[in-house]
Design a protein around this motif. Structure first.
Motif, short mmCIF file in Angstrom:
data_model
loop_
_atom_site.label_atom_id
_atom_site.label_comp_id
_atom_site.label_asym_id
_atom_site.label_seq_id
_atom_site.Cartn_x
_atom_site.Cartn_y
_atom_site.Cartn_z
N LYS A 107 2.23 2.07 -3.42
CA LYS A 107 1.19 2.51 -4.35
C LYS A 107 0.76 3.95 -4.08
CE LYS A 107 -1.72 -0.86 -3.67
NZ LYS A 107 -2.98 -1.61 -3.87
N VAL A 108 0.72 4.33 -2.80
CA VAL A 108 0.35 5.71 -2.45
C VAL A 108 1.36 6.70 -3.00
CG1 VAL A 108 0.08 7.33 -0.54
CG2 VAL A 108 -1.00 5.08 -0.42
N GLY A 163 1.22 7.03 -6.78
CA GLY A 163 0.04 7.73 -7.28
C GLY A 163 0.09 9.23 -7.14
N MET A 164 1.13 9.76 -6.52
CA MET A 164 1.21 11.21 -6.31
C MET A 164 1.46 11.95 -7.63
SD MET A 164 3.42 11.60 -2.81
CE MET A 164 2.77 11.06 -1.23
N PHE A 201 0.81 -1.21 0.00
CA PHE A 201 0.00 0.00 0.00
C PHE A 201 0.85 1.27 0.00
CE2 PHE A 201 -2.37 3.31 2.30
CZ PHE A 201 -3.47 3.43 1.46
N ALA A 202 1.92 1.30 0.81
CA ALA A 202 2.74 2.50 0.89
C ALA A 202 3.38 2.84 -0.45
CB ALA A 202 3.83 2.32 1.96
N TRP A 239 -4.18 -6.94 -4.20
CA TRP A 239 -3.63 -5.81 -4.95
C TRP A 239 -2.79 -6.24 -6.13
CZ3 TRP A 239 1.51 -6.55 -4.81
CH2 TRP A 239 2.04 -7.18 -3.69
#
Length: 311
Positions: A30-31, A34-35, A27-28, A200
């Motif tokens: 992917k975050v 996505g920025m 998750f980290a 994911w």
């Protein structure tokens, strides 16, 4: 930034994953991917023994794209194959203006070549493709494409000499870095162990069928790391400025000469880890002529190996 006398060790695991208390792609990562980043201006200064340079960028933007280099749903910007244990991600950087300037430093050289080198370009972009292992986020292969539109570059002969000196000063450090990368390449290209399929892992728009995921992954996979430069049009003017260094030259009408070179769709492709004799069908500008060259290279490698075995 400062050039190193000896190449630094690899960075190791992703700091994003370590800060989030995880070791796998999750998750980290992917975050952060996505920025959407927008920077009005950025200045990068590089110091070396022989010269110091600066890169200035205006209106810099960085964002994720799909494999066709289009902005879309973030789930389309990554392809994960759980069988391989690898993930592909795609990024693009764009800017409005780029200014590059380099000047010689006082390094004790008796040759007084200190003409500053300057280059100003209009908008351009960099396309970045990364292939990483999902178990530790380490980069297995990468592809970087530097794309420029029309470019006008005026060089004097002293600036051309200075540019050659700058390149010569960097050649030793680049060679050491290349040797380090090649020594670590066999480990980095090893096939990763399959990891467990997670929610994911499946890319958006692709079904859970493992063969479909594998085919989609193969279509956009980077077989090996590569770097590319593509310029749509380059107008290069080289002028002789020797008359400015000779007293009385202008009075006697001794003007310098000039040469103009125009290149259209000029491309440079660099594959640092490609081995002689290996197939090159996955290259960006592959042609049938390369097949003949590949057979010739494979024959030379075979002859070399037979000589080594005899010794």
């Amino acid at each position: 930034m400062r050039t190193c006398e000896e190449p630094r060790p690899p960075n190791g695991q992703s700091p994003i994953a370590l800060a989030a208390g995880q070791s796998e792609y999750g998750f980290a990562e992917k975050v952060v991917e996505g920025m959407f980043i927008v920077v009005n201006s950025i200045t990068i200064k590089i110091h070396s023994k022989a010269f110091h340079a600066s890169f200035e960028l205006w209106q810099l933007q960085g964002y994720s794209v799909n494999p066709n280099w289009q902005q879309s749903d973030l789930r389309l910007t990554r392809i994960t194959d759980p069988q391989r244990g690898e993930v592909l991600t795609f990024k693009e950087l764009t800017w409005q203006t780029l200014r590059i300037e380099a000047d010689a430093t006082d390094n004790g050289d008796h040759d007084p070549v200190t003409t500053p080198l300057r280059l100003i370009t209009n908008q351009g972009r960099i396309q970045i493709s990364l292939k990483r292992r999902t178990k530790d986020c380490n980069v297995v292969a990468s592809k970087l494409m530097f794309l420029l539109d029309d470019l006008l570059w005026v060089l004097t002969d002293s600036q051309l000499k200075a540019m050659m000196k700058y390149a010569e000063s960097l050649s030793e450090a680049m060679e050491k870095s290349a040797q380090q990368r090649k020594s670590l390449a066999p480990e980095s290209v090893q096939v990763s162990e399959p990891c467990a399929q997670q929610s994911w892992s499946q890319p958006f728009g692709v079904g859970p069928n493992a063969s479909s995921i594998s085919q989609y992954f193969d279509k956009h996979d980077m077989k090996e790391s590569s770097y590319h430069l593509l310029i749509s049009r380059l107008d290069l003017h080289i002028c002789d400025d020797s008359h400015t260094r000779e007293s009385g030259a202008l009075k006697h009408g001794m003007l310098g000469g000039a040469i103009q070179l125009t290149f259209r769709r000029m491309a440079f492709d660099y594959y640092p880890f490609h081995r002689a004799g290996d197939a090159c069908k996955h290259w960006v500008r592959y042609s049938e002529a390369m097949e003949t060259r590949g057979q010739w290279a494979k024959k030379l490698v075979g002859e070399f190996q037979s000589k080594i075995e005899k010794l």
